[in-house]
Design an enzyme around this catalytic site. Structure first.
Site, PDB file in Angstrom:
ATOM      1  CG  ASP A  28      -1.928   0.999   0.983  1.00  0.00           C
ATOM      2  OD1 ASP A  28      -2.114   1.498  -0.069  1.00  0.00           O
ATOM      3  OD2 ASP A  28      -2.711   1.342   2.013  1.00  0.00           O
ATOM      4  CG  ASN A  76      -7.921  -2.404  -4.694  1.00  0.00           C
ATOM      5  OD1 ASN A  76      -7.065  -3.185  -4.343  1.00  0.00           O
ATOM      6  ND2 ASN A  76      -8.290  -1.389  -3.722  1.00  0.00           N
TER       7      ASN A  76
HETATM    8  C1  IPE Z   1      -5.304  -2.612   0.445  1.00  0.00           C
HETATM    9  O1  IPE Z   1      -4.952  -1.394  -0.042  1.00  0.00           O
HETATM   10  C2  IPE Z   1      -5.267  -3.654  -0.903  1.00  0.00           C
HETATM   11  C3  IPE Z   1      -4.059  -3.507  -1.588  1.00  0.00           C
HETATM   12  C4  IPE Z   1      -2.840  -3.089  -1.251  1.00  0.00           C
HETATM   13  C5  IPE Z   1      -4.112  -4.404  -2.719  1.00  0.00           C
HETATM   14  P1  IPE Z   1      -6.114  -0.273  -0.104  1.00  0.00           P
HETATM   15  O2  IPE Z   1      -5.588   0.848  -0.469  1.00  0.00           O
HETATM   16  O3  IPE Z   1      -7.076  -0.692  -1.138  1.00  0.00           O
HETATM   17  O4  IPE Z   1      -7.004  -0.546   1.133  1.00  0.00           O
HETATM   18  P2  IPE Z   1      -7.762   0.821   2.067  1.00  0.00           P
HETATM   19  O5  IPE Z   1      -8.820   1.002   1.077  1.00  0.00           O
HETATM   20  O6  IPE Z   1      -6.899   1.971   2.260  1.00  0.00           O
HETATM   21  O7  IPE Z   1      -8.201  -0.023   3.174  1.00  0.00           O
HETATM   22  C1  IPE Z   2      -1.722   0.083  -3.186  1.00  0.00           C
HETATM   23  O1  IPE Z   2      -1.463   1.495  -3.279  1.00  0.00           O
HETATM   24  C2  IPE Z   2      -1.961  -0.331  -4.543  1.00  0.00           C
HETATM   25  C3  IPE Z   2      -3.418  -0.847  -4.953  1.00  0.00           C
HETATM   26  C4  IPE Z   2      -4.242  -0.768  -3.889  1.00  0.00           C
HETATM   27  C5  IPE Z   2      -3.681  -1.525  -5.807  1.00  0.00           C
HETATM   28  P1  IPE Z   2      -2.463   2.669  -3.296  1.00  0.00           P
HETATM   29  O2  IPE Z   2      -3.055   2.850  -4.803  1.00  0.00           O
HETATM   30  O3  IPE Z   2      -3.761   2.098  -2.407  1.00  0.00           O
HETATM   31  O4  IPE Z   2      -1.919   3.826  -2.694  1.00  0.00           O
HETATM   32  P2  IPE Z   2      -2.630   4.960  -1.900  1.00  0.00           P
HETATM   33  O5  IPE Z   2      -3.134   4.120  -0.507  1.00  0.00           O
HETATM   34  O6  IPE Z   2      -3.490   5.526  -2.763  1.00  0.00           O
HETATM   35  O7  IPE Z   2      -1.476   5.829  -1.449  1.00  0.00           O
HETATM   36 MG    MG Z   3      -4.029   2.274  -0.472  1.00  0.00          MG
END
Ligand code: IPE
Ligand code: IPE
Ligand code: MG
Length: 255
Positions: A28, A76
């Protein structure tokens, strides 16, 4: 090699008697990494793929048996269509690029999630990469895409109910072991350590059943900045934990 990339000092501190069998990572912080650089979110995802490559390498180096990484959750799909499309393309590209290296490093590709819900091109790339690495024995790399812990349990319950309706499963014989056998991680060790970068203090639907006794490690570092040193730092922190599994410390120390 830049000083910040060296990690021999951390490697030397690892206690081989306390090695986890399975580490899971919630990858993340890609979006925030990109935003801080005035780049599109997609640039963050690309940099995230590099971080994954480094993490796989160091895990292989310390001879970790299983690494599971959360790449795309069932939630997602709610993101803007362009970002979802980019992630799916990146995923296919990653698989194509990594298979040769995985074979050199004897890494088998596993998958967690609902494959049926993936675009056919992603499914095809996954099946291909899994077939190409199926004989590798040194490490299992599970990639979780279209994965949700609740969705995984729902799919498992459906399969168990279907087996019960056919007479293959007797309700009184449904045990924790049997439920585990119907999960995407069937016959794999539960994660000992779950790492979440980016400062979020939550599990976000990852390995809900399997992570029941996992040690949790949170770091502010954003996933694209995550280095081999960060992985080893988390591992050393884990090795300092006292895992009691419900027992008292006195009981554990006696063993
Ligand atoms: C969790 O990250 C899922 C992955 C890293 C694939 P998210 O960015 O989707 O999680 P939330 O929405 O902040 O909980
Ligand atoms: C994790 O990074 C990747 C996925 C969840 C696919 P994010 O895209 O959630 O990054 P932030 O949380 O917006 O920084
Ligand atoms: Mg995220």
């Amino acid at each position: 090699m830049a000083l910040s990339e060296q990690y021999q000092d951390l490697l030397a501190q690892i206690d081989p008697a306390k090695m986890p069998r399975h580490i899971a990572v919630i990858m993340d912080g890609n979006g925030r990494w990109a935003k801080a650089r005035n780049l599109p979110r997609t640039a963050g995802h690309k940099a995230g793929a590099e971080a994954l490559r480094r993490t796989v390498e160091i895990c292989r180096e310390i001879e970790l048996p299983v690494l599971s990484v959360y790449a795309f959750s069932t939630e997602n799909w709610l993101r803007p269509l362009e970002e979802v499309r980019f992630l799916m393309r990146l995923f296919i590209e990653y698989l194509h690029n990594e298979v040769a290296l995985m074979n050199r490093q004897q890494i088998r590709l596993g998958f967690l999630g609902d494959k049926d819900g993936l675009p056919p091109a992603v499914r095809g790339a996954l099946d291909e990469a899994q077939a190409a690495t199926a004989a590798n024995k040194r490490m299992l790399l599970n990639i979780a895409v279209n994965y949700g812990g609740r969705d995984e349990l729902t799919r498992a319950v459906r399969k168990i109910a279907a087996a019960a309706a056919q007479g293959g499963v007797v309700p009184a014989e449904i045990s924790e072991q049997l439920i585990g056998d119907y999960l995407d991680t069937a016959h794999e060790a539960d994660p000992d350590l779950i790492i979440r970068p980016s400062g979020e203090l939550r599990i976000s639907n990852f390995l809900l059943w399997q992570g029941a006794y996992a040690e949790l490690y949170f770091t502010q570092t954003l996933w694209p900045d995550f280095t081999k040193r960060d992985l080893l730092t988390a591992l050393l922190d884990y090795q300092g934990r006292r895992r009691r599994f419900g027992q008292t410390q006195e009981q554990i120390s006696k063993d």
